[in-house]
Design a protein around this motif. Sequence first.
Motif, short mmCIF file in Angstrom:
data_model
loop_
_atom_site.label_atom_id
_atom_site.label_comp_id
_atom_site.label_asym_id
_atom_site.label_seq_id
_atom_site.Cartn_x
_atom_site.Cartn_y
_atom_site.Cartn_z
N GLN A 1 -0.95 0.47 0.08
CA GLN A 1 -0.58 1.32 1.21
C GLN A 1 0.36 0.63 2.18
O GLN A 1 0.73 1.21 3.19
CB GLN A 1 -1.86 1.75 1.94
CG GLN A 1 -2.82 2.44 0.98
CD GLN A 1 -4.10 2.83 1.65
OE1 GLN A 1 -4.61 2.10 2.48
NE2 GLN A 1 -4.63 3.99 1.29
N GLN B 1 -1.16 3.33 6.32
CA GLN B 1 -1.94 4.46 5.80
C GLN B 1 -1.44 5.82 6.30
O GLN B 1 -1.35 6.77 5.51
CB GLN B 1 -3.42 4.28 6.13
CG GLN B 1 -4.05 3.14 5.32
CD GLN B 1 -5.53 2.99 5.58
OE1 GLN B 1 -6.20 3.89 6.08
NE2 GLN B 1 -6.06 1.82 5.27
N GLN C 1 -0.25 9.15 3.98
CA GLN C 1 -0.75 10.52 4.17
C GLN C 1 0.41 11.48 4.37
O GLN C 1 0.42 12.59 3.85
CB GLN C 1 -1.71 10.57 5.36
CG GLN C 1 -3.08 9.98 5.04
CD GLN C 1 -3.83 9.56 6.30
OE1 GLN C 1 -3.49 9.97 7.40
NE2 GLN C 1 -4.86 8.74 6.13
N PRO D 1 -1.74 8.56 -2.34
CA PRO D 1 -2.78 7.62 -1.94
C PRO D 1 -2.23 6.22 -1.76
O PRO D 1 -2.76 5.41 -1.02
CB PRO D 1 -3.78 7.67 -3.10
CG PRO D 1 -3.00 8.17 -4.27
CD PRO D 1 -1.91 9.05 -3.71
#
Lengths: 418, 146
Positions: A374, A378, A382, A387
């Motif tokens: 990520q 994060q 999104q 993911p």
Amino acid sequence: MSSMEIMNALTAGSYDVERLRADFPILQREVNGRPLVYFDNAASAQKPRSVIEAVQQCYAHEYSNIHRGVHFLSGQLTARYEAVRERVARFLNAPSAKEIVFTRGTTESINLVAHSFVRPRLKAGDEILITGMEQHSNIVPWQLLCDETGATLRVVPVQDSGEIDLEDVRRLLNERTRFVSVVHVSNALGTINPVRQIIAEAHARGVPVLLDGAQAVPHLRVDVQELGADFYAFSGHKLYGPSGIGVLYGKMEYLQQMRPYQGGGDMIRSVSFERTEYAEPPQRFEAGTPNIAGVIGLGAAIDYVESVGLERIAAHEHDLLLYATAGMMEVPGLRIIGTARDKAGVISFVMEQAHPHDIGTILDQDGIAIRAGQHCAQPLMQRFGVPATARVSFALYNTRDEVDVLLQSLHKVVRLFG
Amino acid sequence: MSDLRELYQETILDHNKHPRNFRRLEGATHQAHGHNPLCGDRVDVYLKVSDGRIVDISFEGDGCAISTASASIMTEMLQGRSLEQAQQLFDRFHDLLIGKAEAGEELGKLEVLAGVRAFPTRVKCATLPWHTFKAALHNETAATTE
């Protein structure tokens, strides 16, 4: 950068990548029986021999504490330490070396500004503006401040291309905005943000701006005066220097107004139990014995990068970016996340057939180091509805041949998971 | 390629593409959410337990081939087992992954995950569904393999 500019930069003195590679001892090693292909430079770059030797030399022949000894070694190393401050100031074109604070890294630089500059000016209802492509290090310090003060964190949205729209910046800046903190080059997408315009917009409203330059300084020439930045933060380790050392540039008028970040030795003028007078910047913000060898290594890293030439590094990496992008678009099921027009040598991608982790493992078997995950961002993952992503990122020592190894390995992923 | 073939065996690729018991379980008696914050793998495990026996188990999630296949195979293996048997299976599987024990027939299909041992950074992918299963069983709502 246009292809003409790239050609000019590359031919204006030959870019001998093989000779540069010889400067990096780790590039000689193998991983899983294959020559190392290091494409995880946006996480941390490898170190040239000159940096390794500068750190080694410091400990082996020059070491002592600084700023407080009357003896020879302390005096000599203090001078070298302060010379690196001058070096960093020239590197960023800062008006004065007194505006250069040494920190542990970009994260600490941002936290320092949040704590010492922004917090005393913040009250309930005020706003701080960041973008949707910030790393956690440029999100969480502001959230902590907002929690403490009742201020609000506003976020400039990220377009599908991975760019931000200056209209959104104008729309979100308002009379409640107290501070703007923006990433110069996105580590996850490669986007080079229009920071000069963002700063101009913010300054038109009297709002100071911090730029997170961790991903910018290794890849493009940064001039804090030309940009108009009030604060500029970066880390040594992405600039081919040691980890655990970073820089905060701050305009002197602001640094002088700021209270200390940590209390301790070296940041004071006089101490009694009744009253302590703080040192002037930058010492005010450097409590305790600093990362002395780290500073020396950072100086060597800047010397190295300047000796190669940032413009030539940028041109070389841009060539790799275009070459790799073209090749990756031929890989079935592969989608690149972040297609900004102005982009540094970072390619984030996902594949229909395989999760980024599986891609990372398969590439690792071919000696290729990439990042899968990520990217400490994060909210950005999104935003793009993924993911995680796989990411390749280039440095001055990467080659087209290495990109070819990557492309073969990506086709292997397709065969295995197809 | 041999280690890779060992890791990504046909069974694993098949379970990744066509995960079994991949659904939300209506009337679950236990459930938990598993998350690996380092890589973003997420899994929800649902259980229906009656008289100390797992009468139904399912999962949902988004993860790599190893974690998806491991979750899928786990739900197949635990279907109808007693809680005691489930615990024993978990212990055996864990020992296999950390190299404490060799594969044996009581592991059944779980044996196909033995290849993960050669990839230490991926062991957590295989164990995330199991940790989440245990969290659900102990009425903890979340598991993490950070």
